[in-house]
Design a protein around this motif. Structure first.
Motif, PDB file in Angstrom:
ATOM      1  N   VAL A 105     -34.396  76.487 -17.622  1.00 39.24           N
ATOM      2  CA  VAL A 105     -35.425  76.903 -18.142  1.00 39.24           C
ATOM      3  C   VAL A 105     -35.270  75.800 -20.224  1.00 39.24           C
ATOM      4  O   VAL A 105     -36.880  76.258 -20.655  1.00 39.24           O
ATOM      5  CB  VAL A 105     -35.645  78.436 -18.325  1.00 39.24           C
ATOM      6  N   VAL A 106     -34.876  75.361 -20.725  1.00 36.16           N
ATOM      7  CA  VAL A 106     -34.571  75.313 -21.704  1.00 36.16           C
ATOM      8  C   VAL A 106     -34.944  74.005 -22.427  1.00 36.16           C
ATOM      9  O   VAL A 106     -35.153  72.456 -21.100  1.00 36.16           O
ATOM     10  CB  VAL A 106     -33.236  75.134 -22.547  1.00 36.16           C
ATOM     11  N   LYS A 126     -27.646  72.250 -22.746  1.00 37.01           N
ATOM     12  CA  LYS A 126     -27.335  72.250 -21.526  1.00 37.01           C
ATOM     13  C   LYS A 126     -28.903  71.782 -21.216  1.00 37.01           C
ATOM     14  O   LYS A 126     -28.458  70.964 -19.659  1.00 37.01           O
ATOM     15  CB  LYS A 126     -28.627  73.856 -21.026  1.00 37.01           C
ATOM     16  N   SER A 156     -28.402  81.601 -18.079  1.00 45.31           N
ATOM     17  CA  SER A 156     -27.300  82.133 -18.945  1.00 45.31           C
ATOM     18  C   SER A 156     -27.143  83.342 -17.810  1.00 45.31           C
ATOM     19  O   SER A 156     -27.545  83.729 -16.711  1.00 45.31           O
ATOM     20  CB  SER A 156     -27.784  82.714 -20.117  1.00 45.31           C
ATOM     21  N   LYS A 189     -28.827  86.351 -16.555  1.00 45.05           N
ATOM     22  CA  LYS A 189     -29.549  87.238 -16.005  1.00 45.05           C
ATOM     23  C   LYS A 189     -29.249  86.988 -14.527  1.00 45.05           C
ATOM     24  O   LYS A 189     -30.461  86.524 -14.015  1.00 45.05           O
ATOM     25  CB  LYS A 189     -30.310  85.391 -16.292  1.00 45.05           C
ATOM     26  N   ARG A 214     -37.459  91.360 -27.598  1.00 44.42           N
ATOM     27  CA  ARG A 214     -37.582  90.695 -26.335  1.00 44.42           C
ATOM     28  C   ARG A 214     -35.352  90.529 -25.715  1.00 44.42           C
ATOM     29  O   ARG A 214     -35.315  89.470 -26.244  1.00 44.42           O
ATOM     30  CB  ARG A 214     -38.084  89.639 -26.294  1.00 44.42           C
ATOM     31  N   SER A 247     -33.197  88.999 -22.219  1.00 45.79           N
ATOM     32  CA  SER A 247     -33.595  87.373 -21.333  1.00 45.79           C
ATOM     33  C   SER A 247     -33.113  88.360 -20.140  1.00 45.79           C
ATOM     34  O   SER A 247     -33.260  87.856 -19.127  1.00 45.79           O
ATOM     35  CB  SER A 247     -32.436  86.671 -21.703  1.00 45.79           C
ATOM     36  N   PHE A 250     -38.415  83.486 -20.100  1.00 44.56           N
ATOM     37  CA  PHE A 250     -37.691  82.181 -21.684  1.00 44.56           C
ATOM     38  C   PHE A 250     -39.249  81.934 -21.996  1.00 44.56           C
ATOM     39  O   PHE A 250     -39.754  81.478 -22.988  1.00 44.56           O
ATOM     40  CB  PHE A 250     -36.765  81.562 -21.447  1.00 44.56           C
ATOM     41  N   ASN A 266     -30.976  84.802 -29.896  1.00 43.66           N
ATOM     42  CA  ASN A 266     -31.198  83.344 -29.209  1.00 43.66           C
ATOM     43  C   ASN A 266     -30.561  82.813 -30.118  1.00 43.66           C
ATOM     44  O   ASN A 266     -30.551  82.938 -31.706  1.00 43.66           O
ATOM     45  CB  ASN A 266     -32.803  82.823 -28.516  1.00 43.66           C
ATOM     46  N   ASN A 269     -32.153  76.858 -28.890  1.00 46.76           N
ATOM     47  CA  ASN A 269     -33.388  77.615 -28.935  1.00 46.76           C
ATOM     48  C   ASN A 269     -34.348  77.661 -29.655  1.00 46.76           C
ATOM     49  O   ASN A 269     -35.473  77.229 -29.289  1.00 46.76           O
ATOM     50  CB  ASN A 269     -33.126  78.722 -28.205  1.00 46.76           C
ATOM     51  N   TYR A 286     -23.846  79.477 -20.189  1.00 48.68           N
ATOM     52  CA  TYR A 286     -23.952  79.664 -18.659  1.00 48.68           C
ATOM     53  C   TYR A 286     -23.311  79.313 -17.684  1.00 48.68           C
ATOM     54  O   TYR A 286     -22.669  78.507 -17.635  1.00 48.68           O
ATOM     55  CB  TYR A 286     -25.547  78.446 -18.649  1.00 48.68           C
TER      56      TYR A 286
HETATM   57  C1  LMR Z   1     -33.295  83.026 -22.849  1.00 47.27           C
HETATM   58  O1  LMR Z   1     -33.253  83.581 -21.937  1.00 47.27           O
HETATM   59  O2  LMR Z   1     -33.387  83.415 -23.321  1.00 47.27           O
HETATM   60  C2  LMR Z   1     -32.824  81.839 -22.849  1.00 47.27           C
HETATM   61  O3  LMR Z   1     -31.082  82.402 -21.378  1.00 47.27           O
HETATM   62  C3  LMR Z   1     -33.120  80.608 -21.920  1.00 47.27           C
HETATM   63  C4  LMR Z   1     -31.157  79.549 -21.862  1.00 47.27           C
HETATM   64  O4  LMR Z   1     -30.881  79.257 -20.550  1.00 47.27           O
HETATM   65  O5  LMR Z   1     -31.140  79.398 -22.547  1.00 47.27           O
END
Ligand code: LMR
Length: 332
Positions: free
Chosen positions: A33-34, A40, A90, A93, A169, A171, A192, A209, A213, A236
């Motif tokens: 997602v980044v 990453k 991460s 999640k 917010r 994650s 994200f 974050n 990011n 991660y």
């Molecule tokens: C987020 O969703 O804030 C982060 O975990 C995104 C990421 O993969 O770094």
């Protein structure tokens, strides 16, 4: 004779698709997602480069960054269904997979620095957590580092009372949910890919974050104040669909494991610098104000968020907390 040659040529043409098929590479779809320009993102591209090299092109890795294929929740479902083969979410999640224990890593001020984090994950706790994934049809391959979280809003966050009433917010981790509640905020889980717009339109007031990011998603352009608190760690887990992984020819799996180990060393070696550089760029942009806590202010945050530790026992269980305590040589 001529006829024979023509017949042979026709046969060769007919046989061609089979030959092509036999040689067509094994495709690994790697979704994340980044941005590419993050630890990453760079790690995924490094894995692609090495995996394709070590397997002489027998494996093709397709990297899909920036939620282009799936968003956070969907990518985990896609992995289990086999629509993608590899992810690096991460560890905050993982609860929707039924493995809440990973959230222990989100405890505030748990790791002193990246080095300590890295050592801890190489110890028994990293493997213990990966074992938890087995029953879910997922295999853990590596842990990748992305440094520590900052936190931001459109007002300076200096004292715990500054968090009062802010919609922040998060994650996914309930541990993060708790530490923000400890200081009077209202945490909100959000994908994200939706954060920038949510900050811009005021759906949420703030977020946490890492510098890389913030910079690559431009969060710093829609947050007036960022506190470089480094209050929690972002890591991660690189994971694969077990059926896919175990179904690979053993020699291919060995080459991919080698590629992953090297990509992991590379990612973890650049994470700290990538974040330091990103923070420098954020500072230079002049689009936000950076705040640093004094030791007294930091102590006040730690005290305010301390109840999360007690709460965590009911959430993640004592076993993982004991493993981490032992690894870090601290009491929890
Ligand atoms: C987020 O969703 O804030 C982060 O975990 C995104 C990421 O993969 O770094």
């Amino acid at each position: 004779m001529r006829k024979w040659i023509l017949a042979a040529a026709a046969l060769a043409v007919l046989a061609a698709p089979a030959t092509v098929m036999a040689q067509s590479p094994i495709v690994i779809k790697f979704s994340h997602v980044v941005a590419n320009d993050t630890p990453k993102g760079k790690g995924a591209l490094k894995f692609k480069e090495l995996a394709e090299k070590y397997t002489n092109g027998k494996v093709k890795v397709e990297v899909y960054p920036n939620s282009t294929l799936y968003k956070d929740k969907e990518e985990l479902e896609a992995l289990q269904l086999g629509s993608v083969q590899m992810l690096a979410p991460s560890t905050a999640k993982f609860a929707p997979l039924g493995v809440k224990e990973f959230e222990a890593l989100d405890l505030p001020w748990l790791f002193k620095d990246d080095k300590q984090y890295d050592q801890a994950m190489k110890g028994p706790v990293g493997q213990w957590l990966f074992k938890k994934l087995e029953a879910k049809g997922i295999t853990g391959l590596a842990y990748w580092d992305n440094g520590f979280h900052m936190v931001s809003a459109n007002r300076p966050l200096i004292n715990p009372a500054d968090f009062q009433g802010l919609k922040i917010r998060i994650s996914g981790s309930k541990i993060a949910d708790q530490y923000f509640r400890n200081v009077g905020s209202i945490p909100q889980i959000m994908a994200f890919s939706e954060v920038y717009q949510a900050l811009q339109t005021g759906v949420v007031d703030g977020c946490e974050n890492t510098p890389s990011n913030y910079l690559t998603q431009k969060f710093h352009e829609v947050q007036k104040d960022i506190t470089v608190s480094y209050h929690a760690h972002l890591q991660y887990a690189v994971i694969v669909n077990t059926k896919f992984w175990n179904g690979l020819p053993a020699d291919i799996r060995a080459e991919l494991t080698k590629a992953m180990n090297e990509a992991t060393d590379y990612t973890n070696s650049i994470a700290t610098k990538e974040n330091t550089d990103a923070l420098e760029e954020i500072k230079k942009s002049g689009k936000t104000t950076l705040h640093y806590l004094t030791p007294e202010q930091k102590a006040a945050w730690q005290k305010a968020m301390q109840p999360t530790y007690k709460w965590a026992k009911g959430r993640v269980g004592q076993e993982v907390l004991d493993l981490i305590s032992k690894e870090l040589g601290v009491q929890m």
